[in-house]
Design an enzyme around this catalytic site. Sequence first.
Site, PDB file in Angstrom:
ATOM      1  N   THR A 263      -9.740   0.907   5.904  1.00  0.00           N
ATOM      2  CA  THR A 263      -9.173  -0.404   6.223  1.00  0.00           C
ATOM      3  C   THR A 263      -7.710  -0.296   6.654  1.00  0.00           C
ATOM      4  O   THR A 263      -7.036  -1.318   6.806  1.00  0.00           O
ATOM      5  CB  THR A 263      -9.269  -1.347   5.011  1.00  0.00           C
ATOM      6  N   ALA A 264      -7.225   0.932   6.866  1.00  0.00           N
ATOM      7  CA  ALA A 264      -5.836   1.138   7.261  1.00  0.00           C
ATOM      8  C   ALA A 264      -5.779   1.522   8.748  1.00  0.00           C
ATOM      9  O   ALA A 264      -6.396   0.879   9.588  1.00  0.00           O
ATOM     10  CB  ALA A 264      -5.204   2.198   6.356  1.00  0.00           C
TER      11      ALA A 264
ATOM     12  N   SER B 228      -7.679   0.177  12.674  1.00  0.00           N
ATOM     13  CA  SER B 228      -6.961  -0.200  13.891  1.00  0.00           C
ATOM     14  C   SER B 228      -7.343   0.687  15.072  1.00  0.00           C
ATOM     15  O   SER B 228      -7.272   0.256  16.225  1.00  0.00           O
ATOM     16  CB  SER B 228      -5.449  -0.113  13.653  1.00  0.00           C
TER      17      SER B 228
ATOM     18  N   ASP C  67       0.819  -1.212   0.000  1.00  0.00           N
ATOM     19  CA  ASP C  67       0.000   0.000   0.000  1.00  0.00           C
ATOM     20  C   ASP C  67       0.852   1.261   0.000  1.00  0.00           C
ATOM     21  O   ASP C  67       0.478   2.277  -0.593  1.00  0.00           O
ATOM     22  CB  ASP C  67      -0.931   0.003   1.215  1.00  0.00           C
ATOM     23  N   GLY C  68       2.016   1.223   0.661  1.00  0.00           N
ATOM     24  CA  GLY C  68       2.887   2.398   0.678  1.00  0.00           C
ATOM     25  C   GLY C  68       3.368   2.779  -0.708  1.00  0.00           C
ATOM     26  O   GLY C  68       3.428   3.965  -1.055  1.00  0.00           O
TER      27      GLY C  68
END
Length: 275
Positions: free
Chosen positions: A176-177, A181, A66-67
């Site tokens: 979702t990132a 959390s 993702d990064g």
Amino acid sequence: MRIGIISRTDKEEAIELDDTIIKYLFENNIEVELDSQLTKKLPQYSENSVDITKMNADIVLCVGGDGTVLHAQRYLSPKKIPILSINMGTVGFLTEVDPEDIFECLDKLLSYDFFIEERLQLDVLIDSQWHTVLNELVLMTSQPAKMLDLRVSVDEEIVDEVRADGLIISTPSGSTAYAMSAGGPIVDPRVDAAIIIPICPFKLNTRPKIVPADSIITVKFLKEGKKGVAVLDGIVNKEFDYLGEIKLKKSENSAYFVRFKKNFYNSVNNKLIVG
């Protein structure tokens, strides 16, 4: 069709996959643009080297996690260039293809057997400069064990005065990132919304909120002597302090992704199990 490739360069497996993909594209007479950082690792393709800021491909393959996608998107979304993301990271919520499926997907790509998914981005105003995020803006303290005191407004209406370790303002893609959390909801990327999530709030009634994407969100910092950091998509860091103000609005530039099937919920569930 002209295809670009942007890749993480710190992982040997990614470089080897890049080399295999490039050979496949050449065999199929496809014009190829390669990010100049990649050709430092694969100098035999230096004639195809292009600075990422000058890429003008029809589609860009993004090999990484993702990064890598977030890095590439900063340069590609203003040009409306779609990304096909190949997962060489950890979980990869933004990625579409696993390495073992790459040639099946490339065959579909060259046969135009795909669709383009458009995803919302947010523009963020900090220190008189606009930045664009695909995932999120994270505000956090720069002083360990200290909390932030923030006032959050939506369209000039005060939503909450937050005392917390930090604050996340996320797009559906970013839900979702870090936002997930921190206790935020998973939001379908088709939903036109922004999500405001406090990080470990002091007040129990300070809860995540979903607001219309076309709202203007304003965050103001209330306590003297405290400093913080604004992190945009995990890439750009900006410091802020007392009476600083940040504004967010829906960006005119969307992000575009190559998709082969509509399977958001199945994909998320599978990746949550792996993660």
